[in-house]
Structures are given as C-alpha cells and as structure tokens.
Enzyme design. Structure first.
Site, PDB file in Angstrom:
ATOM      1  CB  CYS A  96      -0.789   0.307   0.719  1.00  0.00           C
ATOM      2  SG  CYS A  96      -2.208   1.497   1.126  1.00  0.00           S
ATOM      3  CD  GLU A  97      -0.013   5.285  -4.140  1.00  0.00           C
ATOM      4  OE1 GLU A  97      -0.908   5.999  -4.619  1.00  0.00           O
ATOM      5  OE2 GLU A  97       0.575   4.765  -5.020  1.00  0.00           O
ATOM      6  CG  HIS A  98      -2.419   5.483   0.801  1.00  0.00           C
ATOM      7  ND1 HIS A  98      -4.024   5.578   0.247  1.00  0.00           N
ATOM      8  CD2 HIS A  98      -2.191   6.777   0.080  1.00  0.00           C
ATOM      9  CE1 HIS A  98      -3.911   6.027   0.014  1.00  0.00           C
ATOM     10  NE2 HIS A  98      -3.232   6.529  -0.824  1.00  0.00           N
ATOM     11  CG  HIS A  99      -0.908   3.243   5.766  1.00  0.00           C
ATOM     12  ND1 HIS A  99      -1.788   3.695   4.996  1.00  0.00           N
ATOM     13  CD2 HIS A  99      -0.956   4.704   6.928  1.00  0.00           C
ATOM     14  CE1 HIS A  99      -2.869   4.577   5.337  1.00  0.00           C
ATOM     15  NE2 HIS A  99      -2.190   4.671   6.643  1.00  0.00           N
ATOM     16  CG  HIS A 167      -5.966  -3.726   1.718  1.00  0.00           C
ATOM     17  ND1 HIS A 167      -5.208  -2.343   1.001  1.00  0.00           N
ATOM     18  CD2 HIS A 167      -6.830  -4.085   1.082  1.00  0.00           C
ATOM     19  CE1 HIS A 167      -5.804  -2.922  -0.320  1.00  0.00           C
ATOM     20  NE2 HIS A 167      -6.627  -3.661  -0.543  1.00  0.00           N
ATOM     21  CB  CYS A 169      -3.077   0.522   5.592  1.00  0.00           C
ATOM     22  SG  CYS A 169      -4.237  -0.347   4.645  1.00  0.00           S
TER      23      CYS A 169
END
Length: 209
Positions: A96-99, A167, A169
């Site tokens: 995941c590019e966010h976390h 996910h 996250c």
C-alpha cells in the site's frame, strides 16, 4: 482503504545495484534513521543488519517500477480461439503506497480473443500481475493497470480483472478490522458493453469458491 524478476533472499549488494531505479545506500540510511527516530538502537545485534536487509527486500518488492507489464505479453499465438479465457486465483502481494504496509490476495484475469484468435501463454498473465503488484500501489490502480495491459497488448474483444484482497493497513492499525475483504474490478471492451458476457465471467470466477 486504498490502501521482476524475483530477487532471491540473501542476495548481495551487487545484485541490488543492477536495478537502475534503486539506491540501496539511501534506503539503508533512511532505515537506520527511522530506527533511531522510534527510539531504537540500530547498532544492537538484532538490528545491525536490518538496513541492508530492508534495501534487499525493497529491491524485490518494488522491482516492477521500471517494467512495462504489457511487455510480458509480446509473444502470442494465433490459435483461432474466440471464446473466453480465464486465469483465476493468481496470488499476489503488494505494498500500500499510503502506509507501506502489505496488501495481498488473488487476481482473476479474463479476456476474449479478437477475430484473429490471438492467445497468450497463461503464465504470462501471472507475470503481468507480478509486475504491476511490485510497486507502491493502490488496489484500484492495480486492477486498472492489469486490465489495460491485457487489453492493449492482446487487442482482444474484451478484458476483465477482479481482485480480492486484504490490507494490513486496515488490520493492524487504524480501524483494526481483520478479515475485511476489498474487491475491485475493471472491464474493457465486450465485458463492459455486454451484460451477459460480464455476468458469465463473474459466474465463472465465483464457481468453486
């Protein structure tokens, strides 16, 4: 929520450096700084080699950044086959590019060859999934990129992709909802214009699940 060749474990630094997009020294420095920032001692026995290991891991996990997934589909065969082809339950792992936490699951890929009946080796579709997954990703974007690669490279009458994923996250931070499944789809050509074709694909990937 929006949360390749394979590099073997234990590779040496020379193997990392062949990837032009990778700067292993910067990754090691950043990892060391992050460990210090959380109050850890990056020189203690258990962490001393962690920056190097992280650099090696990133070489593998992000090896798809400099690759074109459609390039995996350049070799095809004119078999005159004009019926639906599906490769179901292709496993994948991505970040995941966010976390920068993993998300993982399975990908279902289907296409209907054009009138020329051009088909591709089924392992090549799995390779497309690998290339697209090995990047900082969003599941929605990953779904779209796989569908676009198949549709552009094979020029079929239609292409469809469905991804089922979990996910971390959502599981180990934030809302902490383990077991939550995210499902995304992308359809092109006949799969978009003909409801019966799309329904057949969805029925086939659901059978036996």
């Amino acid at each position: 929520m929006r949360c390749s060749d394979r590099v073997d474990a234990g590779i040496g630094r020379s193997s990392i450096e062949v990837q032009e997009n990778l700067n292993p020294e910067s990754i090691e420095t950043a990892t060391r700084m992050a460990l210090e920032a959380i109050g850890e001692d990056p020189d203690r026995e258990g962490l001393a080699e962690t920056p190097r290991r992280v650099a090696e891991m990133y070489a593998e996990l992000f090896s798809g950044l400099t690759k074109d997934p459609a390039a995996e589909l350049t070799v095809s065969f004119d078999e005159g086959h004009q019926e639906m082809v599906i490769v179901r339950d292709i496993p994948f792992y991505s970040m995941c590019e966010h976390h920068l936490l993993p998300f993982f699951g399975v990908v279902h890929v289907g296409y209907i060859p054009s009138a020329q009946g051009k088909v591709v080796g089924i392992s090549k579709l799995a390779r497309v999934v690998d290339v697209v997954a090995r990047r900082p990703q969003l599941q929605e974007r990953m779904t779209r990129q796989i569908a676009d690669a198949v549709f552009q490279a094979l020029e079929p009458d239609g292409a469809a992709v469905v991804i089922h994923a979990e996910h971390l996250c959502m599981m180990m931070r934030g809302v902490k909802k383990p077991g939550t499944k995210i499902i995304t789809s992308a359809v092109r050509g006949t799969f978009r214009s003909k409801t019966v074709t799309r329904s057949e694909f969805l029925s086939l990937i659901a059978s036996g699940r």
